[in-house]
Design an enzyme around this catalytic site. Structure first.
Site, mmCIF file in Angstrom:
data_model
loop_
_atom_site.group_PDB
_atom_site.id
_atom_site.type_symbol
_atom_site.label_atom_id
_atom_site.label_comp_id
_atom_site.label_asym_id
_atom_site.label_seq_id
_atom_site.Cartn_x
_atom_site.Cartn_y
_atom_site.Cartn_z
ATOM 1 N N GLY A 63 0.771 -1.236 0.000
ATOM 2 C CA GLY A 63 0.000 0.000 0.000
ATOM 3 C C GLY A 63 0.798 1.280 0.000
ATOM 4 N N TRP A 65 2.257 3.056 -2.405
ATOM 5 C CA TRP A 65 1.870 4.041 -3.424
ATOM 6 C C TRP A 65 0.475 4.598 -3.154
ATOM 7 C CZ3 TRP A 65 3.715 2.975 -9.119
ATOM 8 C CH2 TRP A 65 5.109 3.066 -9.156
ATOM 9 N N ASP A 83 -4.164 -6.169 -6.124
ATOM 10 C CA ASP A 83 -2.946 -6.950 -5.903
ATOM 11 C C ASP A 83 -3.327 -8.389 -5.607
ATOM 12 O OD1 ASP A 83 0.199 -5.990 -5.126
ATOM 13 O OD2 ASP A 83 -0.377 -8.024 -4.567
ATOM 14 N N ASP A 99 -5.521 -11.914 -8.837
ATOM 15 C CA ASP A 99 -4.430 -11.981 -9.803
ATOM 16 C C ASP A 99 -4.804 -11.173 -11.036
ATOM 17 O OD1 ASP A 99 -2.453 -12.659 -11.623
ATOM 18 O OD2 ASP A 99 -2.381 -14.762 -11.020
ATOM 19 N N ASP A 124 3.283 -0.872 -10.022
ATOM 20 C CA ASP A 124 4.536 -1.264 -9.368
ATOM 21 C C ASP A 124 4.626 -2.792 -9.343
ATOM 22 O OD1 ASP A 124 6.936 -0.409 -8.180
ATOM 23 O OD2 ASP A 124 6.155 -0.689 -6.162
ATOM 24 N N LYS A 164 6.688 0.515 -13.344
ATOM 25 C CA LYS A 164 8.004 -0.061 -13.074
ATOM 26 C C LYS A 164 8.326 -1.089 -14.150
ATOM 27 C CE LYS A 164 8.521 -2.899 -9.529
ATOM 28 N NZ LYS A 164 8.664 -3.220 -8.100
#
EC number: 2.1.1.166
Length: 208
Positions: A63, A65, A83, A99, A124, A164
């Site tokens: 958490g 971000w 997530d 997922d 991320d 990312k």
């Protein structure tokens, strides 16, 4: 890898992790992760977040971000986060555990976005790393391709994308793909990103 080698490698990682100044600062400030500082550096440079925005956070747990973005978008803003791992609740964050590679999870995420105009998609996400680049890089590239697909589906014109990416095979092609969809694209390596890591952050603004 033998158990002894793995143990030595794990010990080195733990030693590096807990001596990391950003980990220490995160603990002092009560932050969920050192990733908070990465996004803060990007925000200082690129000014992605403004009050009242709707933001999608992919690979959100634990958490860091989302915790940061809440401070930037205020009470009228909204974050839809996803997530595979669980995440403790954050006020202002609508969290979906699942997922992201699963079509049903993707559908549920799109339903939560609904008709909202999404101004920022951020990712991320990273796969579980094996330590073998020939295995890890393709897995990571698959995730960032899915994140870009999310941009195509929900990101409003003029919107932004921060993702990312691990440098390696497929990176240049992915960068070209992003440049075809956004008017301005930059590559950032925040100070809080470990120097030996292959990770960089692509910051794309001005969705065409």
């Amino acid at each position: 890898m033998t158990g002894k080698k793995r143990s030595a490698s794990s010990s080195r990682w733990l030693q590096e992790h807990f001596s990391d100044k950003y980990v220490q600062q995160a603990q002092k400030k009560g932050l969920r992760s050192r990733a908070w500082f990465k996004l803060d550096e990007i925000q200082q440079s690129d000014k992605l977040f403004k009050p009242g925005m709707t933001v999608v956070d992919l690979g959100a747990a634990p958490g860091g971000w989302s915790q940061y973005v809440v401070t930037q978008i205020g009470g009228k803003g909204r974050i839809i986060a996803c997530d595979l791992l669980p995440m403790d609740p954050i006020v202002g964050v609508d969290f979906l555990q699942g997922d992201f590679r699963d079509e049903l999870v993707m559908k549920a995420l799109l339903e939560r976005v609904g008709d909202s105009k999404v101004q920022v998609v951020m990712s991320d996400m990273a796969p579980n790393m094996s330590g073998t680049p020939a295995v890890d890089i393709p897995r990571a590239m698959y995730l960032v391709e899915l994140a870009l697909e999310m941009c195509r589906d929900v990101l409003a014109p003029g919107g932004s994308f921060v993702v990312k990416v691990f440098q390696g095979e497929g990176f240049d092609e992915y960068l070209r793909e992003i440049r075809s969809l956004f008017t301005k694209v930059k590559i950032r390596k925040p100070d809080s990103s470990r120097a030996r890591s292959r990770e960089v952050y692509i910051v794309a603004t001005g969705r065409k």
